[in-house]
Write an enzyme that holds these catalytic residues in place. Sequence first.
Site, PDB file in Angstrom:
ATOM      1  N   ASP A 135       0.815  -1.228  -0.024  1.00  8.31           N
ATOM      2  CA  ASP A 135      -0.043   0.117  -0.062  1.00  8.31           C
ATOM      3  C   ASP A 135       0.879   1.249  -0.063  1.00  8.31           C
ATOM      4  O   ASP A 135       0.330   2.392   0.369  1.00  8.31           O
ATOM      5  CB  ASP A 135      -1.045  -0.124   1.062  1.00  8.31           C
ATOM      6  N   CYS A 191     -22.282  -5.912  -5.965  1.00  9.10           N
ATOM      7  CA  CYS A 191     -22.991  -5.425  -4.840  1.00  9.10           C
ATOM      8  C   CYS A 191     -24.549  -5.356  -5.211  1.00  9.10           C
ATOM      9  O   CYS A 191     -25.614  -5.299  -4.164  1.00  9.10           O
ATOM     10  CB  CYS A 191     -22.685  -3.891  -4.726  1.00  9.10           C
ATOM     11  N   CYS A 194     -27.644  -3.655  -3.130  1.00  3.52           N
ATOM     12  CA  CYS A 194     -27.373  -3.139  -1.833  1.00  3.52           C
ATOM     13  C   CYS A 194     -26.794  -1.746  -1.681  1.00  3.52           C
ATOM     14  O   CYS A 194     -25.775  -1.422  -2.556  1.00  3.52           O
ATOM     15  CB  CYS A 194     -26.277  -4.147  -1.121  1.00  3.52           C
ATOM     16  N   CYS A 197     -23.348   0.164   3.094  1.00  2.00           N
ATOM     17  CA  CYS A 197     -22.136   0.756   3.412  1.00  2.00           C
ATOM     18  C   CYS A 197     -22.572   2.559   3.202  1.00  2.00           C
ATOM     19  O   CYS A 197     -22.101   3.036   4.055  1.00  2.00           O
ATOM     20  CB  CYS A 197     -20.824   0.223   2.590  1.00  2.00           C
ATOM     21  N   CYS A 201     -22.217   5.008   6.762  1.00  5.04           N
ATOM     22  CA  CYS A 201     -21.078   5.875   7.014  1.00  5.04           C
ATOM     23  C   CYS A 201     -21.547   6.898   8.122  1.00  5.04           C
ATOM     24  O   CYS A 201     -22.621   7.743   7.814  1.00  5.04           O
ATOM     25  CB  CYS A 201     -20.482   6.419   5.675  1.00  5.04           C
ATOM     26  N   CYS A 217     -14.108  11.442   5.475  1.00  2.06           N
ATOM     27  CA  CYS A 217     -13.889   9.927   6.191  1.00  2.06           C
ATOM     28  C   CYS A 217     -13.004   9.895   7.385  1.00  2.06           C
ATOM     29  O   CYS A 217     -12.092  10.722   7.316  1.00  2.06           O
ATOM     30  CB  CYS A 217     -12.988   9.124   4.974  1.00  2.06           C
ATOM     31  N   CYS A 244     -11.425   3.356  10.958  1.00  6.00           N
ATOM     32  CA  CYS A 244     -12.861   3.285  10.975  1.00  6.00           C
ATOM     33  C   CYS A 244     -13.215   2.081  10.134  1.00  6.00           C
ATOM     34  O   CYS A 244     -12.812   1.912   9.219  1.00  6.00           O
ATOM     35  CB  CYS A 244     -13.862   4.657  10.654  1.00  6.00           C
ATOM     36  N   CYS A 247     -17.811   0.972   7.174  1.00  7.67           N
ATOM     37  CA  CYS A 247     -18.440   0.389   5.930  1.00  7.67           C
ATOM     38  C   CYS A 247     -17.881  -0.874   5.347  1.00  7.67           C
ATOM     39  O   CYS A 247     -18.441  -1.391   4.362  1.00  7.67           O
ATOM     40  CB  CYS A 247     -18.032   1.445   4.785  1.00  7.67           C
ATOM     41  N   CYS A 251     -21.093  -4.512   5.479  1.00  4.23           N
ATOM     42  CA  CYS A 251     -21.198  -5.517   4.022  1.00  4.23           C
ATOM     43  C   CYS A 251     -21.410  -7.023   4.589  1.00  4.23           C
ATOM     44  O   CYS A 251     -20.932  -7.729   5.192  1.00  4.23           O
ATOM     45  CB  CYS A 251     -19.720  -5.130   3.570  1.00  4.23           C
TER      46      CYS A 251
HETATM   47 FE1  SF4 Z   1     -21.552  -3.551  -1.818  1.00  2.00          FE
HETATM   48 FE2  SF4 Z   1     -20.847  -4.246   0.832  1.00  2.00          FE
HETATM   49 FE3  SF4 Z   1     -21.425  -1.853   0.299  1.00  2.00          FE
HETATM   50 FE4  SF4 Z   1     -23.525  -3.800  -0.022  1.00  2.00          FE
HETATM   51  S1  SF4 Z   1     -22.375  -2.987   2.096  1.00  2.00           S
HETATM   52  S2  SF4 Z   1     -22.935  -1.869  -1.448  1.00  2.00           S
HETATM   53  S3  SF4 Z   1     -22.298  -5.322  -0.902  1.00  2.00           S
HETATM   54  S4  SF4 Z   1     -19.719  -2.986  -0.580  1.00  2.00           S
HETATM   55 FE1  SF4 Z   2     -17.156   6.212   6.222  1.00  2.00          FE
HETATM   56 FE2  SF4 Z   2     -15.938   5.347   8.016  1.00  2.00          FE
HETATM   57 FE3  SF4 Z   2     -15.871   4.176   5.726  1.00  2.00          FE
HETATM   58 FE4  SF4 Z   2     -14.661   6.272   6.113  1.00  2.00          FE
HETATM   59  S1  SF4 Z   2     -14.024   4.118   6.833  1.00  2.00           S
HETATM   60  S2  SF4 Z   2     -16.007   6.037   4.386  1.00  2.00           S
HETATM   61  S3  SF4 Z   2     -16.080   7.287   7.671  1.00  2.00           S
HETATM   62  S4  SF4 Z   2     -17.774   4.199   7.018  1.00  2.00           S
END
Ligand code: SF4
Ligand code: SF4
Length: 377
Positions: A135, A191, A194, A197, A201, A217, A244, A247, A251
């Site tokens: 990364d 996805c 759905c 996420c 957030c 974020c 965090c 998200c 899932c």
């Molecule tokens: Fe896609 Fe997972 Fe987000 Fe649902 S929660 S939209 S499956 S990334």
């Molecule tokens: Fe939102 Fe947390 Fe995902 Fe950042 S890491 S986009 S704050 S849910």
Amino acid sequence: MPFSSQHLKAQAQAMGFNLVGITQAVSSPTLDAYYRWIDAGMHGKMGYLAREDRRIRRDDLNNIVDGAQSIVMVGLDYRSRIVPLSLLHDPTRGRIASYAWQLDYHDVIEPRLEDLASWMQAQIGEATSHKVYVDTGAVLERSHAQQAGMGFIGKNTMLIHPRRGSYFFLGEIISTIEFDSYDTPHRETMCGTCTRCLQACPTDAFPEPYVLDARRCISYHTIENKAWIDRELRAGFGNWVYGCDVCQEVCPFQRFSQATDDMSFYPPDDDAVAPHLTTLLTLTNDSFKARYANSPIYRIKRKRLVRNACIAVGNSGDRQFIPYLIQLLYDDEAIVRGHAAWALWQLMGRDALKQLQALYDREDDAEVRAEIEALVP
Ligand code: SF4
Ligand code: SF4
């Protein structure tokens, strides 16, 4: 002669990697979307992402490894133990993203990838070149992993393996070695309809599916942002003090995530998962170093971690922290004094006027003064 992809994959798995995929060393098909994201400023203060020297390398992997033929992508699971929600949501504790509960993953994965690259070199017995990244490189890792068949990129922008979720680290070897076969790219998305996420957030950081505005974020702010945290976002941070997971944890594909066999990522105790906020508020540079020297948290240094802890304290509603915050109004770091002032105001309201006025009168940092002016009408 091309190298056997099966031979490589067997070796990578024997070395403990949970996922392996091989793709050709061509530029990512999502480069245009990435540059639109940069042009929109959604990378926040991560200016290095927009740097020309990185662009040159990202656009043509030959500028990383001359004669690059292949990218060997690996994944290493990091989900460890299931932690009770009562611990994670305890407002007197600061929550840490699960990838950072133990050792710094760079220190685990990079040497292992170098060993894998050396093994390939020895097998081939002739000069090859390679570059290992975890990364840190100017490459769109998730996109290359999708091209290597390791999963799809979800609306939360994470790489998701349909039978493994997304709690795994990625790393790669860019190499001049050619393989006898390459993986088929994974479906672009699974996805469907759905939107979990996006809805979950806490700071509304997704302006649209598949686009994450880092400027909103929690993970970006608590880790990457060295400056003051936007006041309007702070309430959404809850008790997160480093990263965090929201998200990812909501899932539905996460139900397939696998607990890692690698003890490097298991937290030794509850404090590694969610330390007491009093512990964080009272960190010195020395105690910070002693506690986090081998952790990814070490890179944000004491000042940013205490800044983040002040926000969590401000969100806690718990007046037991007031004496600690008053102490931090005398901290050497302006950013800590300012965020402590904000937290004090959250817990005490106008009862904090005396302390804030005293800080204002002795303060020579313009940003701390501006913070107090914004708090006190
Ligand atoms: Fe896609 Fe997972 Fe987000 Fe649902 S929660 S939209 S499956 S990334
Ligand atoms: Fe939102 Fe947390 Fe995902 Fe950042 S890491 S986009 S704050 S849910």
